[in-house]
Design an enzyme around this catalytic site. Sequence first.
Site, mmCIF file in Angstrom:
data_model
loop_
_atom_site.group_PDB
_atom_site.id
_atom_site.type_symbol
_atom_site.label_atom_id
_atom_site.label_comp_id
_atom_site.label_asym_id
_atom_site.label_seq_id
_atom_site.Cartn_x
_atom_site.Cartn_y
_atom_site.Cartn_z
ATOM 1 N N GLY A 3 -9.682 30.008 -21.628
ATOM 2 C CA GLY A 3 -10.403 28.744 -21.611
ATOM 3 C C GLY A 3 -10.183 28.007 -20.312
ATOM 4 N N GLY A 34 -10.429 23.821 -18.945
ATOM 5 C CA GLY A 34 -10.732 22.438 -19.259
ATOM 6 C C GLY A 34 -9.925 21.507 -18.392
ATOM 7 N N GLY A 35 -10.502 20.357 -18.068
ATOM 8 C CA GLY A 35 -9.784 19.410 -17.242
ATOM 9 C C GLY A 35 -9.489 19.994 -15.872
ATOM 10 N N VAL A 62 -6.705 28.733 -18.508
ATOM 11 C CA VAL A 62 -5.716 29.456 -19.308
ATOM 12 C C VAL A 62 -6.190 30.900 -19.478
ATOM 13 C CG1 VAL A 62 -4.474 29.567 -21.501
ATOM 14 C CG2 VAL A 62 -5.082 27.337 -20.521
ATOM 15 N N LYS A 88 -1.155 29.370 -17.818
ATOM 16 C CA LYS A 88 -1.929 28.173 -17.492
ATOM 17 C C LYS A 88 -1.759 27.877 -16.008
ATOM 18 C CE LYS A 88 -2.691 23.392 -19.008
ATOM 19 N NZ LYS A 88 -2.312 22.377 -20.026
ATOM 20 N N ASP A 147 -0.025 12.473 -27.572
ATOM 21 C CA ASP A 147 -1.393 12.998 -27.491
ATOM 22 C C ASP A 147 -1.690 13.920 -28.674
ATOM 23 O OD1 ASP A 147 -3.925 13.176 -26.417
ATOM 24 O OD2 ASP A 147 -3.418 14.722 -24.959
#
Length: 262
Positions: free
Chosen positions: A18, A20-21, A25, A41, A123
Amino acid sequence: MLSAGERFDGYVVDAAVGHGGSAAVYRVHDADNPARVRALKILDDRRNLAEVARLRREFDFAHALDHPHIVKTYERGPGWLTMELISGGAIARLPTIGARLGALSQIADALDHTHNHAIVHCDVKPANILIDSHGNRAVLIDFGVAVALRDDICRRPAQVEASLPYSAPELLTGHAPAEATDVYALACTAVELVTGAPPFPYDSKMGLIGAHLYEKPPRPSREHDWLPRAFDSIIAKALAKAPSDRYQSCREFVALIVRALQ
């Protein structure tokens, strides 16, 4: 982006998991021991100092906590870390309310363990709760904005780093987080997993902030007639504006939810 077959610091990339941000990963395996599989990551090349610091916190906090429902981290380098690979997806993929509540019970235990070590996750949300491939084990991930109470007792965040749909009022007003901050976020998560939407389903940033600060907790049983009114009162206490008015532990809160929905 890395491609399958590429090597990275002793690991061989199997596939991208994946992106994101500011990070990607990958599923990787040890070049010398193919049976040793990890999640890798890596921050993007355009990383900034804040993102590097967040990755370091993510590694250090998880590495300091030994719990079956907290992600294990293994190695760290400049702009990257390795951790255990959890391949079942996020908690929302579990098909039944009962299975989701069982997973939340595991996460509540993990959060109380975290709090006993004077750490607040800050979070908690459905996307940060993963499930193993068998659907039996829930794992709390991403300690990137976590706070160590011993070190940061006077810390006042300059900006909210947590996800707004799950942010407790004290985070939004610049106060230091506490254990009750995670109780609030866990309650928002529970509402979403049970009803399909977080307690304050606003689209705008200002709408969400205003709701967390000033609106009364919702009464989900009015929208979902299969929910008992006890669910409303349990959620209302967990979503109290004042941290001292919430439950003393995550386990207490989730146990009450489970009992109400049995």
